[in-house]
Design a protein around this motif. Structure first.
Motif: not given
Length: 213
Positions: A126-153
């Motif tokens: 129930l802490n929305p800042k955790v959800a926003v944190f994942f959106l801000a933090f995790v994508p930085q470590f997903i390769a731009p050319d990743a074929e399945h970005k959702a899987l990488a996430f």
């Protein structure tokens, strides 16, 4: 691998972020100190389950709604804040049980492991800042050319959660061990429980009155 990049940096950064104190850590420590490591472990597992919800929601794009919709963010924020305040007031109101035949002071009533698990889950999910944190933090470590970005996430989120569970269970064991060594009286344990309840109320108020940043 799986479309990720800088995995070592992600692991180190995730561990440091998990170590940072917050409502989750405080819940684990309070349950471990008063009721033992099993109760702290139940809280940790609930927190881990909540984290998985955030990971899957972010991978499916649901968390993006919280970061773009002020109304959705506010609704979840106030629900989460109300829950933290409710948990805090519950700890503040808790009274010792009746003294035993030996005339000693009563004990702080224990919650079942299922109840503690639910507390951990709801405190996290129930802490929305955790959800926003994942959106801000995790994508930085997903390769731009990743074929399945959702899987990488999802892979990165599970790694983050696994590391978090290692830390949370260490915290539960360490707190329970320290509590056994110190052996505080039941009266001290009761007031410690109430003090942590007051901190939970403050966390809830800060969440309710805080901004999205």
């Amino acid at each position: 691998m799986f479309g990720t990049q800088d995995l070592a940096l992600f692991v180190v950064s995730g561990l440091l972020l998990n170590i940072a104190p917050g409502p989750d850590s405080l819940l684990i420590m309070s349950r471990s100190a008063v009721h033992g490591w099993r109760s702290g472990s139940a809280a940790a597992l609930g927190i881990g389950a909540g984290t998985l919800v955030h990971v899957l929601a972010a991978a499916l794009g649901l968390s993006a709604l919280l970061s773009t919709s002020a109304t959705a963010f506010a609704v979840v924020k106030y629900v989460g804040a109300a829950y933290l305040v409710w948990v805090g007031f519950g700890m503040l109101r808790r009274r010792a049980t009746a003294p035993g035949a030996g005339g000693g002071s009563g004990k702080v009533p224990a919650l079942t492991h299922a109840q503690v698990f639910r507390q951990g889950f709801l405190t996290n999910v129930l802490n929305p800042k955790v959800a926003v944190f994942f959106l801000a933090f995790v994508p930085q470590f997903i390769a731009p050319d990743a074929e399945h970005k959702a899987l990488a996430f999802i892979v990165l989120g599970c790694i983050f959660n696994f590391n978090g569970m290692l830390w949370c269970h260490f915290l539960a064991f360490a707190t329970a061990y320290a509590s056994r060594r110190v052996r505080p009286s039941q009266r001290v344990a009761l007031w410690l429980n109430r003090l942590i309840g007051a901190v939970f109320v403050s966390f809830g108020l800060r969440l309710a009155l805080g901004t999205r940043s």
